[in-house]
Design an enzyme around this catalytic site. Structure first.
Site, mmCIF file in Angstrom:
data_model
loop_
_atom_site.group_PDB
_atom_site.id
_atom_site.type_symbol
_atom_site.label_atom_id
_atom_site.label_comp_id
_atom_site.label_asym_id
_atom_site.label_seq_id
_atom_site.Cartn_x
_atom_site.Cartn_y
_atom_site.Cartn_z
ATOM 1 N N GLY A 154 0.730 -1.291 -0.165
ATOM 2 C CA GLY A 154 0.060 0.011 0.023
ATOM 3 C C GLY A 154 0.949 1.403 -0.198
ATOM 4 O O GLY A 154 1.795 1.208 0.491
ATOM 5 N N GLN A 176 3.058 10.074 0.838
ATOM 6 C CA GLN A 176 4.466 9.064 1.232
ATOM 7 C C GLN A 176 5.445 9.422 0.069
ATOM 8 O O GLN A 176 6.626 8.966 0.295
ATOM 9 C CB GLN A 176 4.091 7.610 1.206
ATOM 10 C CG GLN A 176 3.344 7.286 2.589
ATOM 11 C CD GLN A 176 3.192 5.828 2.646
ATOM 12 O OE1 GLN A 176 2.351 5.410 1.916
ATOM 13 N NE2 GLN A 176 4.023 5.070 3.418
ATOM 14 N N CYS A 203 4.677 0.132 7.765
ATOM 15 C CA CYS A 203 4.563 1.036 6.654
ATOM 16 C C CYS A 203 5.820 1.544 6.028
ATOM 17 O O CYS A 203 7.000 1.310 6.646
ATOM 18 C CB CYS A 203 4.327 2.567 7.705
ATOM 19 S SG CYS A 203 3.827 3.776 6.519
ATOM 20 N N LEU A 204 5.821 1.910 4.785
ATOM 21 C CA LEU A 204 7.085 2.047 3.999
ATOM 22 C C LEU A 204 7.636 3.341 4.588
ATOM 23 O O LEU A 204 8.944 3.457 4.449
ATOM 24 C CB LEU A 204 6.745 2.089 2.334
ATOM 25 C CG LEU A 204 6.385 0.946 1.838
ATOM 26 C CD1 LEU A 204 5.978 1.368 0.334
ATOM 27 C CD2 LEU A 204 7.898 0.065 1.452
ATOM 28 N N HIS A 212 -5.549 1.943 6.934
ATOM 29 C CA HIS A 212 -4.079 2.352 6.994
ATOM 30 C C HIS A 212 -3.792 3.522 5.774
ATOM 31 O O HIS A 212 -3.327 4.577 6.547
ATOM 32 C CB HIS A 212 -3.235 1.289 6.901
ATOM 33 C CG HIS A 212 -1.586 1.539 6.990
ATOM 34 N ND1 HIS A 212 -0.844 1.221 7.924
ATOM 35 C CD2 HIS A 212 -0.908 2.373 6.253
ATOM 36 C CE1 HIS A 212 0.541 1.881 7.826
ATOM 37 N NE2 HIS A 212 0.363 2.463 6.720
ATOM 38 N N GLU A 213 -4.166 3.339 4.868
ATOM 39 C CA GLU A 213 -3.899 4.245 3.726
ATOM 40 C C GLU A 213 -4.544 5.519 3.749
ATOM 41 O O GLU A 213 -4.434 6.519 3.691
ATOM 42 C CB GLU A 213 -3.994 3.648 2.275
ATOM 43 C CG GLU A 213 -3.031 2.456 2.113
ATOM 44 C CD GLU A 213 -1.590 2.807 2.370
ATOM 45 O OE1 GLU A 213 -1.092 3.922 2.259
ATOM 46 O OE2 GLU A 213 -0.891 1.569 2.915
ATOM 47 N N HIS A 230 -3.370 8.011 6.231
ATOM 48 C CA HIS A 230 -2.132 8.750 5.537
ATOM 49 C C HIS A 230 -2.746 9.977 4.992
ATOM 50 O O HIS A 230 -2.146 10.996 5.129
ATOM 51 C CB HIS A 230 -1.480 7.831 4.454
ATOM 52 C CG HIS A 230 -0.357 7.051 4.905
ATOM 53 N ND1 HIS A 230 0.666 7.518 5.732
ATOM 54 C CD2 HIS A 230 -0.152 5.764 4.862
ATOM 55 C CE1 HIS A 230 1.488 6.576 6.063
ATOM 56 N NE2 HIS A 230 0.904 5.540 5.420
HETATM 57 C C1 QAP Z 1 0.120 -0.538 4.852
HETATM 58 O O1 QAP Z 1 2.481 -1.108 4.188
HETATM 59 C C2 QAP Z 1 -0.478 -1.831 5.383
HETATM 60 O O2 QAP Z 1 8.919 -1.706 7.392
HETATM 61 C C3 QAP Z 1 1.366 -0.863 3.740
HETATM 62 O O3 QAP Z 1 10.963 -2.465 5.866
HETATM 63 C C4 QAP Z 1 -0.086 -2.178 6.712
HETATM 64 O O4 QAP Z 1 3.246 -1.841 2.338
HETATM 65 C C5 QAP Z 1 -1.516 -2.604 4.903
HETATM 66 C C6 QAP Z 1 7.245 -2.370 4.295
HETATM 67 C C7 QAP Z 1 -0.563 -3.329 7.221
HETATM 68 C C8 QAP Z 1 -1.844 -3.702 5.309
HETATM 69 C C9 QAP Z 1 -1.317 -4.068 6.451
HETATM 70 C C10 QAP Z 1 7.417 -2.052 5.573
HETATM 71 C C11 QAP Z 1 8.064 -2.634 3.465
HETATM 72 C C12 QAP Z 1 5.832 -2.247 3.703
HETATM 73 C C13 QAP Z 1 8.755 -2.173 6.098
HETATM 74 C C14 QAP Z 1 3.495 -1.546 3.611
HETATM 75 C C15 QAP Z 1 9.647 -2.489 5.178
HETATM 76 C C16 QAP Z 1 9.617 -2.819 4.036
HETATM 77 C C17 QAP Z 1 4.809 -1.879 4.291
HETATM 78 CO CO CO Z 2 1.644 3.661 5.635
#
Ligand code: QAP
Ligand code: CO
Length: 175
Positions: free
Chosen positions: A45, A50, A95-96, A137-138, A141
């Site tokens: 996501g 971001q 979270c990215l 979550h998004e 943001h």
């Molecule tokens: C949001 O999160 C989300 O720490 C998207 O080192 C969260 O794509 C959706 C990511 C929970 C559903 C459930 C995080 C990649 C990606 C990191 C992400 C990392 C590399 C997170």
């Molecule tokens: Co996020």
């Protein structure tokens, strides 16, 4: 083009995103760049803020049964609004913009979202499971809210301490 991900504690992540009014080529170029950025960063996501754009845009790419992400599983949402919620659930979110950190966050189990697609057509989707959690979550943001903002006072304190320690280590390893 791959864009740069804005990372916590950058103040831009607290900005409220603005409604998209023009469904033009410029929007499509941004959506395509966001998709490339999300996939290359191993994300499921991504919200426009971001990558530094305070616009109400989010992307989701929930992996399928074989844990595969593809263009077929891509969801693009412009100006999303949650119009109905039900139930409660907890999920370990990341979270990215907060790389390497994961926390248990409480969310609604099911939500209904009204949004527009890249051409401005109004759509409605009912979500549960991971899609529902990722959407909440998004959409947070777009309001300037991060998942760590939902932690209790003591868990947030613990997070801040750990985050500072890791940031220091990252800096030192660059020397
Ligand atoms: C949001 O999160 C989300 O720490 C998207 O080192 C969260 O794509 C959706 C990511 C929970 C559903 C459930 C995080 C990649 C990606 C990191 C992400 C990392 C590399 C997170
Ligand atoms: Co996020």
């Amino acid at each position: 083009m791959k864009l740069t991900i804005v990372e916590y504690p950058d103040k831009r992540l607290k900005e409220k995103s603005k409604e998209v009014e023009k469904f033009d080529k410029e929007l499509h170029v941004l959506l395509d760049a966001m998709y490339k950025t999300m996939i290359e960063s191993n994300g499921i996501g991504l919200a426009a803020i971001q990558v530094g754009h305070a616009k109400q845009i989010l992307l989701l790419s929930i992996p399928d049964e074989e844990d595969q992400q593809s263009i077929d599983t891509l969801i693009e949402m412009i100006n999303p609004v949650i119009i109905q919620t039900s139930g409660e659930t907890t999920y370990q979110e990341g979270c990215l913009s907060v790389p390497g950190f994961y926390e248990d966050i409480n969310r609604y189990e099911c939500i209904t979202v009204n949004y527009q697609d890249r051409d401005g057509n109004t759509k409605i989707v009912e979500a549960d499971g991971l899609l529902s959690i990722a959407l909440q979550h998004e959409i947070d943001h777009l309001k300037g809210i991060l998942f760590i903002d939902k932690l209790s006072y003591s868990r947030r304190k613990k997070f801040e301490k750990e985050y500072k320690r890791v940031q220091k280590e990252k800096k030192l390893s660059k020397i």
